[in-house]
Design a protein around this motif. Structure first.
Motif, PDB file in Angstrom:
ATOM      1  N   ALA A  18       0.828  -1.211   0.000  1.00 15.37           N
ATOM      2  CA  ALA A  18       0.000   0.000   0.000  1.00 15.37           C
ATOM      3  C   ALA A  18       0.865   1.264   0.000  1.00 15.37           C
ATOM      4  CB  ALA A  18      -0.933  -0.003   1.204  1.00 15.37           C
ATOM      5  N   ILE A  19       2.100   1.148   0.434  1.00 17.83           N
ATOM      6  CA  ILE A  19       3.010   2.304   0.400  1.00 17.83           C
ATOM      7  C   ILE A  19       3.291   2.706  -1.046  1.00 17.83           C
ATOM      8  CG2 ILE A  19       5.362   3.058   0.961  1.00 17.83           C
ATOM      9  CD1 ILE A  19       5.152   1.404   3.506  1.00 17.83           C
ATOM     10  N   LEU A  20       3.306   1.735  -1.941  1.00 11.93           N
ATOM     11  CA  LEU A  20       3.504   2.059  -3.359  1.00 11.93           C
ATOM     12  C   LEU A  20       2.378   2.941  -3.896  1.00 11.93           C
ATOM     13  CD1 LEU A  20       4.781  -1.336  -4.788  1.00 11.93           C
ATOM     14  CD2 LEU A  20       6.098   0.739  -4.341  1.00 11.93           C
ATOM     15  N   ALA A  21       1.165   2.705  -3.437  1.00 13.49           N
ATOM     16  CA  ALA A  21       0.042   3.559  -3.868  1.00 13.49           C
ATOM     17  C   ALA A  21       0.249   4.988  -3.390  1.00 13.49           C
ATOM     18  CB  ALA A  21      -1.260   2.995  -3.332  1.00 13.49           C
ATOM     19  N   ALA A  22       0.773   5.158  -2.168  1.00 15.06           N
ATOM     20  CA  ALA A  22       1.032   6.500  -1.660  1.00 15.06           C
ATOM     21  C   ALA A  22       2.141   7.179  -2.456  1.00 15.06           C
ATOM     22  CB  ALA A  22       1.397   6.434  -0.186  1.00 15.06           C
ATOM     23  N   VAL A  50       1.385   6.860   4.208  1.00  7.60           N
ATOM     24  CA  VAL A  50       2.530   6.011   4.562  1.00  7.60           C
ATOM     25  C   VAL A  50       2.596   5.789   6.067  1.00  7.60           C
ATOM     26  CG1 VAL A  50       5.051   5.914   4.612  1.00  7.60           C
ATOM     27  CG2 VAL A  50       3.881   6.572   2.509  1.00  7.60           C
ATOM     28  N   VAL A  51       2.405   6.848   6.845  1.00 12.29           N
ATOM     29  CA  VAL A  51       2.415   6.722   8.304  1.00 12.29           C
ATOM     30  C   VAL A  51       1.287   5.808   8.758  1.00 12.29           C
ATOM     31  CG1 VAL A  51       2.055   7.987  10.469  1.00 12.29           C
ATOM     32  CG2 VAL A  51       3.572   8.914   8.717  1.00 12.29           C
ATOM     33  N   TRP A  52       0.125   5.932   8.158  1.00 12.14           N
ATOM     34  CA  TRP A  52      -1.020   5.090   8.507  1.00 12.14           C
ATOM     35  C   TRP A  52      -0.731   3.619   8.213  1.00 12.14           C
ATOM     36  CZ3 TRP A  52      -4.740   2.804   5.006  1.00 12.14           C
ATOM     37  CH2 TRP A  52      -5.859   2.269   5.649  1.00 12.14           C
ATOM     38  N   PHE A  71      -2.336   7.315  16.360  1.00 18.16           N
ATOM     39  CA  PHE A  71      -1.894   8.161  17.458  1.00 18.16           C
ATOM     40  C   PHE A  71      -1.979   7.516  18.832  1.00 18.16           C
ATOM     41  CE2 PHE A  71      -3.288  11.238  14.191  1.00 18.16           C
ATOM     42  CZ  PHE A  71      -2.050  11.802  13.953  1.00 18.16           C
ATOM     43  N   ARG A  72      -2.533   6.325  18.935  1.00 18.83           N
ATOM     44  CA  ARG A  72      -2.639   5.688  20.251  1.00 18.83           C
ATOM     45  C   ARG A  72      -2.534   4.176  20.128  1.00 18.83           C
ATOM     46  NH1 ARG A  72      -9.037   5.901  21.665  1.00 18.83           N
ATOM     47  NH2 ARG A  72      -9.711   5.630  19.531  1.00 18.83           N
ATOM     48  N   SER A  73      -2.298   3.574  21.271  1.00 21.13           N
ATOM     49  CA  SER A  73      -2.159   2.130  21.336  1.00 21.13           C
ATOM     50  C   SER A  73      -2.884   1.644  22.589  1.00 21.13           C
ATOM     51  CB  SER A  73      -0.674   1.769  21.399  1.00 21.13           C
ATOM     52  OG  SER A  73      -0.517   0.392  21.441  1.00 21.13           O
ATOM     53  N   ARG A  74      -3.488   0.474  22.496  1.00 23.01           N
ATOM     54  CA  ARG A  74      -4.237  -0.072  23.634  1.00 23.01           C
ATOM     55  C   ARG A  74      -3.845  -1.522  23.837  1.00 23.01           C
ATOM     56  NH1 ARG A  74      -9.945   1.154  25.707  1.00 23.01           N
ATOM     57  NH2 ARG A  74      -9.847  -0.070  27.607  1.00 23.01           N
ATOM     58  N   THR A  75      -3.368  -1.856  25.035  1.00 25.95           N
ATOM     59  CA  THR A  75      -2.983  -3.213  25.379  1.00 25.95           C
ATOM     60  C   THR A  75      -4.082  -3.832  26.227  1.00 25.95           C
ATOM     61  OG1 THR A  75      -0.665  -2.571  25.351  1.00 25.95           O
ATOM     62  CG2 THR A  75      -1.217  -4.619  26.475  1.00 25.95           C
ATOM     63  N   MET A  76      -4.520  -5.037  25.828  1.00 29.59           N
ATOM     64  CA  MET A  76      -5.594  -5.722  26.542  1.00 29.59           C
ATOM     65  C   MET A  76      -5.175  -7.157  26.834  1.00 29.59           C
ATOM     66  SD  MET A  76      -8.529  -4.408  23.950  1.00 29.59           S
ATOM     67  CE  MET A  76      -7.394  -4.557  22.587  1.00 29.59           C
TER      68      MET A  76
END
Length: 146
Positions: A18-22, A50-52, A71-76
């Motif tokens: 998908a980075i190639l599309a960007a 690209v960041v996404w 922008f965030r991360s959640r550990t469960m």
């Protein structure tokens, strides 16, 4: 049944292609980007894509699930999960003990057997048919005494 190796970690993410599309979008924006002084800001869009692609993922281990967004991360941990909820578009959300829902990025319904395998039995595999006691007894061989 043959011995299966259980993976220690599963990562569900957007394919790197998908980075190639960007990058293609950035190349196509180049002629337009120099038409006015503020138009080079168009390069922010491919950079954001690209960041996404690099950042968004869900990682499942024997300890639990990590849902990572831009922008965030959640550990469960597995113990904090009450259930999994399926969305209309084949997405999966984790329902926690306090009934809050957390979206699991890049996890689809087809990935549920793999999640059940990594969880170590904490999640049920929806593709397996449950064996009832009547079926279990029917499968036992009958030995007659002479």
């Amino acid at each position: 049944m043959s011995d299966q190796q259980i993976p220690s970690k599963l990562v569900f993410r957007i394919p790197g292609v998908a980075i190639l599309a960007a990058l293609l979008l950035a190349v196509c924006a180049t002629p337009v980007a120099f038409a006015a002084p503020w138009l080079p800001l168009l390069y922010v869009i491919p950079l954001a894509i690209v960041v996404w692609v690099i950042r968004v993922r869900t990682t499942a281990t024997a300890e639990g699930i990590v849902a990572r967004e831009v922008f965030r991360s959640r550990t469960m941990p597995w113990d904090s999960l009450k259930s999994l909820r399926l969305t209309k578009r084949s997405g999966v959300r984790a329902v926690l003990a306090d009934d809050t829902e957390v979206t699991l990025p890049c996890v689809r319904v087809r990935h549920l057997p793999a999640l059940a395998l990594v969880s170590g039995g904490r999640l049920d595999d929806p593709t397996e048919t449950p064996v009832t006691e009547a079926e279990d007894k029917a499968e036992e061989p009958v030995v007659e005494a002479e």
